[in-house]
Enzyme design. Structure first.
Site, PDB file in Angstrom:
ATOM      1  N   THR A  55     -12.061   1.930  27.810  1.00  0.00           N
ATOM      2  CA  THR A  55     -13.069   0.815  27.359  1.00  0.00           C
ATOM      3  C   THR A  55     -14.033   0.520  27.600  1.00  0.00           C
ATOM      4  O   THR A  55     -15.011   0.619  27.164  1.00  0.00           O
ATOM      5  CB  THR A  55     -12.720  -0.468  26.409  1.00  0.00           C
ATOM      6  OG1 THR A  55     -11.339   0.433  25.717  1.00  0.00           O
ATOM      7  CG2 THR A  55     -13.433  -1.251  25.370  1.00  0.00           C
ATOM      8  N   THR A  56     -13.704  -0.213  28.998  1.00  0.00           N
ATOM      9  CA  THR A  56     -15.093  -1.176  29.963  1.00  0.00           C
ATOM     10  C   THR A  56     -15.864   0.322  30.331  1.00  0.00           C
ATOM     11  O   THR A  56     -17.321  -0.135  30.565  1.00  0.00           O
ATOM     12  CB  THR A  56     -14.112  -1.662  30.968  1.00  0.00           C
ATOM     13  OG1 THR A  56     -13.288  -2.936  30.698  1.00  0.00           O
ATOM     14  CG2 THR A  56     -15.466  -2.210  32.529  1.00  0.00           C
ATOM     15  N   TYR A 147      -2.437   3.528  25.776  1.00  0.00           N
ATOM     16  CA  TYR A 147      -3.129   3.093  25.672  1.00  0.00           C
ATOM     17  C   TYR A 147      -3.285   1.866  24.252  1.00  0.00           C
ATOM     18  O   TYR A 147      -4.014   2.203  22.905  1.00  0.00           O
ATOM     19  CB  TYR A 147      -4.704   2.972  26.430  1.00  0.00           C
ATOM     20  CG  TYR A 147      -5.720   1.744  26.085  1.00  0.00           C
ATOM     21  CD1 TYR A 147      -5.415   0.706  25.837  1.00  0.00           C
ATOM     22  CD2 TYR A 147      -6.980   2.386  25.973  1.00  0.00           C
ATOM     23  CE1 TYR A 147      -6.727   0.037  25.549  1.00  0.00           C
ATOM     24  CE2 TYR A 147      -7.974   1.535  26.276  1.00  0.00           C
ATOM     25  CZ  TYR A 147      -7.723  -0.147  26.456  1.00  0.00           C
ATOM     26  OH  TYR A 147      -8.926  -0.328  26.896  1.00  0.00           O
ATOM     27  N   LYS A 177      -0.049   0.620  27.890  1.00  0.00           N
ATOM     28  CA  LYS A 177      -1.372  -0.305  29.008  1.00  0.00           C
ATOM     29  C   LYS A 177      -1.528  -1.331  27.160  1.00  0.00           C
ATOM     30  O   LYS A 177      -2.469  -0.592  26.168  1.00  0.00           O
ATOM     31  CB  LYS A 177      -2.841   0.496  29.378  1.00  0.00           C
ATOM     32  CG  LYS A 177      -4.014  -1.111  28.818  1.00  0.00           C
ATOM     33  CD  LYS A 177      -5.029   0.005  29.419  1.00  0.00           C
ATOM     34  CE  LYS A 177      -6.614  -1.290  29.731  1.00  0.00           C
ATOM     35  NZ  LYS A 177      -7.372  -1.960  28.480  1.00  0.00           N
ATOM     36  N   SER A 179      -3.495  -3.936  25.249  1.00  0.00           N
ATOM     37  CA  SER A 179      -4.151  -4.667  25.645  1.00  0.00           C
ATOM     38  C   SER A 179      -3.899  -5.050  23.469  1.00  0.00           C
ATOM     39  O   SER A 179      -5.222  -5.230  23.054  1.00  0.00           O
ATOM     40  CB  SER A 179      -5.428  -4.181  25.488  1.00  0.00           C
ATOM     41  OG  SER A 179      -5.475  -3.493  27.193  1.00  0.00           O
ATOM     42  N   GLY A 202      -3.660  -6.052  29.598  1.00  0.00           N
ATOM     43  CA  GLY A 202      -4.733  -5.928  29.847  1.00  0.00           C
ATOM     44  C   GLY A 202      -5.738  -7.035  28.628  1.00  0.00           C
ATOM     45  O   GLY A 202      -6.748  -6.763  28.194  1.00  0.00           O
ATOM     46  N   ASP A 204      -6.684 -10.226  29.920  1.00  0.00           N
ATOM     47  CA  ASP A 204      -6.844 -10.922  31.238  1.00  0.00           C
ATOM     48  C   ASP A 204      -6.871 -12.380  31.383  1.00  0.00           C
ATOM     49  O   ASP A 204      -6.391 -13.402  32.354  1.00  0.00           O
ATOM     50  CB  ASP A 204      -8.067 -10.708  32.106  1.00  0.00           C
ATOM     51  CG  ASP A 204      -8.571  -9.357  32.130  1.00  0.00           C
ATOM     52  OD1 ASP A 204      -8.106  -8.670  31.203  1.00  0.00           O
ATOM     53  OD2 ASP A 204      -9.787  -8.376  32.944  1.00  0.00           O
ATOM     54  N   GLU A 205      -7.113 -13.000  30.482  1.00  0.00           N
ATOM     55  CA  GLU A 205      -7.030 -14.173  29.732  1.00  0.00           C
ATOM     56  C   GLU A 205      -5.709 -15.166  29.547  1.00  0.00           C
ATOM     57  O   GLU A 205      -5.300 -16.404  29.958  1.00  0.00           O
ATOM     58  CB  GLU A 205      -8.112 -14.900  29.063  1.00  0.00           C
ATOM     59  CG  GLU A 205      -7.936 -15.148  27.524  1.00  0.00           C
ATOM     60  CD  GLU A 205      -8.976 -13.352  27.525  1.00  0.00           C
ATOM     61  OE1 GLU A 205      -9.071 -13.539  25.638  1.00  0.00           O
ATOM     62  OE2 GLU A 205      -9.230 -12.373  28.156  1.00  0.00           O
ATOM     63  N   VAL A 219      -4.492  -4.303  33.251  1.00  0.00           N
ATOM     64  CA  VAL A 219      -5.448  -4.042  33.620  1.00  0.00           C
ATOM     65  C   VAL A 219      -6.685  -4.045  33.149  1.00  0.00           C
ATOM     66  O   VAL A 219      -6.598  -4.582  31.215  1.00  0.00           O
ATOM     67  CB  VAL A 219      -5.329  -1.865  33.053  1.00  0.00           C
ATOM     68  CG1 VAL A 219      -6.393  -1.544  32.907  1.00  0.00           C
ATOM     69  CG2 VAL A 219      -4.282  -1.423  33.186  1.00  0.00           C
ATOM     70  N   SER A 221     -11.380  -5.624  32.947  1.00  0.00           N
ATOM     71  CA  SER A 221     -12.301  -5.161  32.790  1.00  0.00           C
ATOM     72  C   SER A 221     -12.518  -6.464  34.104  1.00  0.00           C
ATOM     73  O   SER A 221     -13.486  -6.238  34.951  1.00  0.00           O
ATOM     74  CB  SER A 221     -12.815  -5.637  31.814  1.00  0.00           C
ATOM     75  OG  SER A 221     -13.536  -6.804  30.996  1.00  0.00           O
TER      76      SER A 221
END
Length: 310
Positions: A55-56, A147, A177, A179, A202, A204-205, A219, A221
């Site tokens: 995606t990133t 994913y 993964k 997310s 996935g 991050d926060e 994983v 960005s």
């Protein structure tokens, strides 16, 4: 071991940077930035594995030919410098996914990952598993990851349901993964997983929550530019220093909350990486809109006010 047996790979743990795709100002691939990019990750961020063409990396906006060129460049430049290169090969078209999976095996990628198709969507876990099986079958020597990113694909099949007997269908299956924000589904996946699988988060926060649930790594960005701090978060958690781990997680959330007020998206994220790293990764590809430079500079200032040099 037979020729067709899955490669025995080191278990994937820790941080994995979801890489941005370097473009020229004209929107063409800029392979010259990949070497310096890898050096920035390893030397400045302490991140030694990458997830490319996801995606990133705007993988779904790239042609199959472009994705092949990129995957090969990442694998070649990372050799001897990085632990693992995971190549995302998911496409709307099954045949395109298979072509990219075969190519990933040819270039000796360390693993492949596949997103759920998002136009004609699999209606249930069995349909999703059939799609993944067909992709994995053409590259049986490569560790295979699903994913899961339902906010983008619109495919809300519970991952735990998809995992049921998955290794019977895909002997090379090695993890997810994840997310998504459904921590119950995530927890059930961790609970179900055998020791040789990797559950990688996935969002991050919410990394600390995922670690508490038992994830083996992440994983994302933001690990392109806050990887060194996320590594400190993981170390603090593993050492039982929850207060310190929580403080770092709250700092990540503070940065992203500020960025979201300015319309944080892939275009903003990519420009922020340019500002922080000094790399020239170029603009995103349409339909993603280039970030106003003032927004990126403002977020970069916030970044530097929150995070000290590593």
């Amino acid at each position: 071991m037979s020729v067709m047996a899955p490669v025995a790979a080191k278990k994937l743990t820790g941080l994995v940077a979801a890489t941005f795709t370097p473009f020229t100002a004209e929107g063409e691939l800029n392979l010259s930035e990949i070497g310096p990019y890898i050096d920035f990750l390893t030397e400045k961020q302490g991140v030694n594995s990458i997830f490319v063409n996801g995606t990133t990396g705007e993988g779904m906006s790239l042609s199959v030919a472009e994705r092949k060129v990129l995957a090969q460049a990442w694998c070649e430049k990372a050799q001897g410098k990085m632990d693992q290169v995971i190549v995302h090969v998911g496409c709307i078209s099954l045949k395109d996914s298979q072509e990219l999976a075969r190519h990933a095996a040819e270039i000796r990628a360390d693993a492949i990952a596949v997103i759920a198709p998002s136009f004609f969507k699999p209606k249930n876990a069995d349909a999703l598993k059939m799609f993944l099986q067909e992709v994995a079958s053409v590259a049986p020597t490569l560790p295979f990851y699903y994913y899961h990113i339902p906010a983008v694909t619109g495919v809300n099949v519970l991952v735990r349901d998809m995992l049921e007997d998955i290794e019977t269908l895909i002997p090379s299956f090695r993890g997810v993964k994840f997310s998504g924000s459904d921590l119950m589904d995530l927890g059930q996946c961790v609970s179900y997983s055998p020791p040789h699988w990797s559950l990688l988060y996935g969002v991050d926060e919410q990394l600390l929550a995922a670690l508490a649930m038992g994830c083996h790594g992440a994983v994302g960005s933001t690990y392109n530019y806050i990887g060194c701090h996320a590594n400190k978060l993981i170390s603090a958690f593993e050492n039982g220093d929850i207060v310190r781990a929580r403080k770092i997680q709250f700092n990540v959330q503070e940065l992203l909350r500020y960025a979201m007020k300015l319309g944080f998206d892939l275009g903003v994220n990519k420009q922020l990486m340019n500002e922080v790293s000094g790399l020239s990764l170029g603009p995103p590809r349409l339909p993603v809109i280039q970030c106003p430079l003032a927004h990126a500079k403002s977020i970069a200032e916030k970044y530097h006010s929150i995070f000290p040099e590593c």
